[in-house]
Scaffold this motif. Sequence first.
Motif, PDB file in Angstrom:
ATOM      1  N   VAL A 103       0.392  -0.768  -0.220  1.00 42.68           N
ATOM      2  CA  VAL A 103      -0.376   0.095   0.106  1.00 42.68           C
ATOM      3  C   VAL A 103       0.581   1.607   0.035  1.00 42.68           C
ATOM      4  N   LYS A 104       2.433   1.180   1.239  1.00 43.37           N
ATOM      5  CA  LYS A 104       2.475   2.869   0.641  1.00 43.37           C
ATOM      6  C   LYS A 104       3.398   3.075  -0.526  1.00 43.37           C
ATOM      7  N   ASP A 105       3.303   2.180  -1.448  1.00 42.47           N
ATOM      8  CA  ASP A 105       3.863   2.523  -2.897  1.00 42.47           C
ATOM      9  C   ASP A 105       2.183   2.750  -3.977  1.00 42.47           C
ATOM     10  N   VAL A 106       1.489   2.697  -3.305  1.00 45.16           N
ATOM     11  CA  VAL A 106       0.350   3.706  -3.679  1.00 45.16           C
ATOM     12  C   VAL A 106      -0.728   4.569  -3.220  1.00 45.16           C
ATOM     13  N   THR A 107      -0.367   4.747  -2.138  1.00 49.35           N
ATOM     14  CA  THR A 107      -0.483   5.291  -1.658  1.00 49.35           C
ATOM     15  C   THR A 107      -1.320   6.768  -1.947  1.00 49.35           C
ATOM     16  N   PRO A 108       0.262   7.767  -2.208  1.00 46.65           N
ATOM     17  CA  PRO A 108       0.317   9.009  -2.452  1.00 46.65           C
ATOM     18  C   PRO A 108      -0.650   8.572  -3.836  1.00 46.65           C
TER      19      PRO A 108
END
Length: 345
Positions: A103-108
């Motif tokens: 998720v951290k890679d798509v959250t932005p």
Amino acid sequence: MDANEDDVALASSSSQRWESPGYETLRLLVPELDSSRYHKGQAGKIGVVGGCSEYTGAPYFAAMSALKMGADLAHVFCAEGAGQVIKSYSPELIVHPYLREGVKDVTPWLHRMDAIVVGPGLGRDPTMSEIAKRIIAFAHERDVPLVIDADGLRVLMEDQGLIGGPGRAVLTPNKAELGRFSAQIARTRGDPPPETTMAQARYVTAQLDGPVVVAKGEVDIVGRRTSSFRRHLVCDEPGSPRRCGGQGDVLAGSIATFLAWATRSKEAERAIARRIDVEGDHVEGDLIAAGDGPDVVAAYAGCLVTRVAARAAFERKRRSMLATDVIEELGETMQRLFPVYVDED
């Protein structure tokens, strides 16, 4: 009368078409085309979470439908194995092939979306399913409009608490998915399982107490429950007798676009709410009643547009109709229902 006939009869008794007084409410959902007031992105940025090496068509259908409806941008968040394939389908889509990384890679990117579709082509990989759960929770906590479809519904069945309480989630189960969902909830609660589609739709809506449920079928049943209100709308606009793969993905993208439009600004939401109040006060049995809310109106509008487009595609292609044919009819369908007029010199 068998169960299916009972569902259709129940639905038809309260049905409304787009020529009804509620059509004026539907028109409020669609933003004007005015380059002096709006810039790229303000007509909607739609994210589609799904797509694995086995299933690349579904996220494409959902994302491309959003663009053909009139959304400005469509992003697809998928597994690495699906990225290049989906990119090859259309240069119009923005593809992020690193969903499996977390998720951290798509959250932005998710922060920028006006609506998110979760599920098309997601597959059943445990890692992808866990990431989808986190994205659903992320969007729900931040009140980002959500459409949960296909494998996204399976993820939700495993953890119904992901969308509990207030939020802007729309679930789009087909007949089989609705039956499984209602039966699972009934087992958990110790209730007898509801048998007809209408009963299952009412039961799931009541027990989840928050999200809009679109029960897809011969007619589309749209409803939600709040603490003080419960009502189901029925869209029985003639669609296509041909049921080809991908039509549910087209519907998911269409509903997401209307959701993005319905919640694009407080001004738009207030305008829709005012119209709902007026119609609910003086139109007996009207399409929209006070308490339904913009997300219910958006879900109904998505069903309507998809059905009209599917019918037009079938009239052209008959048995050879495909989901791509339905997508190609979306632009003309929007023009027919919500016309754009251009001044000619």
